[in-house]
Write an enzyme that holds these catalytic residues in place. Sequence first.
Site, PDB file in Angstrom:
ATOM      1  N   PRO A 104       0.789  -1.238   0.000  1.00  0.00           N
ATOM      2  CA  PRO A 104       0.000   0.000   0.000  1.00  0.00           C
ATOM      3  C   PRO A 104       0.823   1.292   0.000  1.00  0.00           C
ATOM      4  CG  PRO A 104       0.055  -0.916   2.203  1.00  0.00           C
ATOM      5  CD  PRO A 104       0.796  -1.897   1.326  1.00  0.00           C
ATOM      6  N   CYS A 105       1.513   1.536  -1.093  1.00  0.00           N
ATOM      7  CA  CYS A 105       2.273   2.780  -1.194  1.00  0.00           C
ATOM      8  C   CYS A 105       1.344   4.001  -1.229  1.00  0.00           C
ATOM      9  CB  CYS A 105       3.185   2.764  -2.419  1.00  0.00           C
ATOM     10  SG  CYS A 105       2.350   2.503  -3.987  1.00  0.00           S
TER      11      CYS A 105
END
Length: 285
Positions: free
Chosen positions: A246-247
């Site tokens: 989850p950048c």
Amino acid sequence: MSEQESFNYTRIAEAIEYIQQKFTEQPTLEKIAEKVNLSPFHFQKMFTDWAGVSPKKFLQFISVQHAKQVLHNSQSTLFEVAYKTGLSGTGRLHDLFVNIEGMTPGEFKNKGENLTINYSFSESIFGLILIASTNKGICYMGFSDDNQIAFSELKMRFPKASFIQQTDEIQQNALKIYTQDWSKIKKIKLHLKGTNFQLKVWEALLKIPAGNLTTYGNIANLIQKPKASRAVGTAIGNNPIAFLIPCHRVIQSTGIFGGYMWGTTRKTAIIGWEASKTNTSDTNV
């Protein structure tokens, strides 16, 4: 995902882009609906069906003030999670486990030579996805607004690999992340091409709970490289696995969401959608 759901996301993305541009003006439901050529009634229903909350509540979720508040409240939690789980091996993402395996030095150096990569396109709540896998795990997952451009991006990452367009069990398992019925997901294995530093950054991203946000500086601290915020930002920008790593949960310390490989509007949509799923109170506002 059905064609209708994909079409709805296109309309909603247009609305989200407008909300993002105008959130300081707190645009009315009527104004947003007019922007996407829908009646207020139909827009409210479509948006609420997709996001789980009203457009007004979603507007609150993606405001800078809300982002700042989430950052303030989640920093200690993030550090506690990192302390308890460490930064190596398996990272916990909600109720499923994601295991990152780096490619061998030979695979890394040879740009995918002797690797056979399966790839396919699939629908998701955030639009079309290109997903690719080796026999060891998922090596790429990216949102695709243009199939040819998306495939070119994959080939640039593995210029010497052999590609076969087909869906396999590894891909099907990973794509269940978008169904939210995570009880049916087996451990997801990722087979990633990256430096040791990049792998540490990507593993650290797995520690950020859904609905929470953090900063580049916090990630730098988590991997014990407090002066490497810029390098952390570069590694995050090179993340090859959309959503699953989850950048999108990393934003600027000011509360501004910042850039995203797959588009700032999509990043905003994901952040707001996750916030709506983890903040269930007052959803009818």
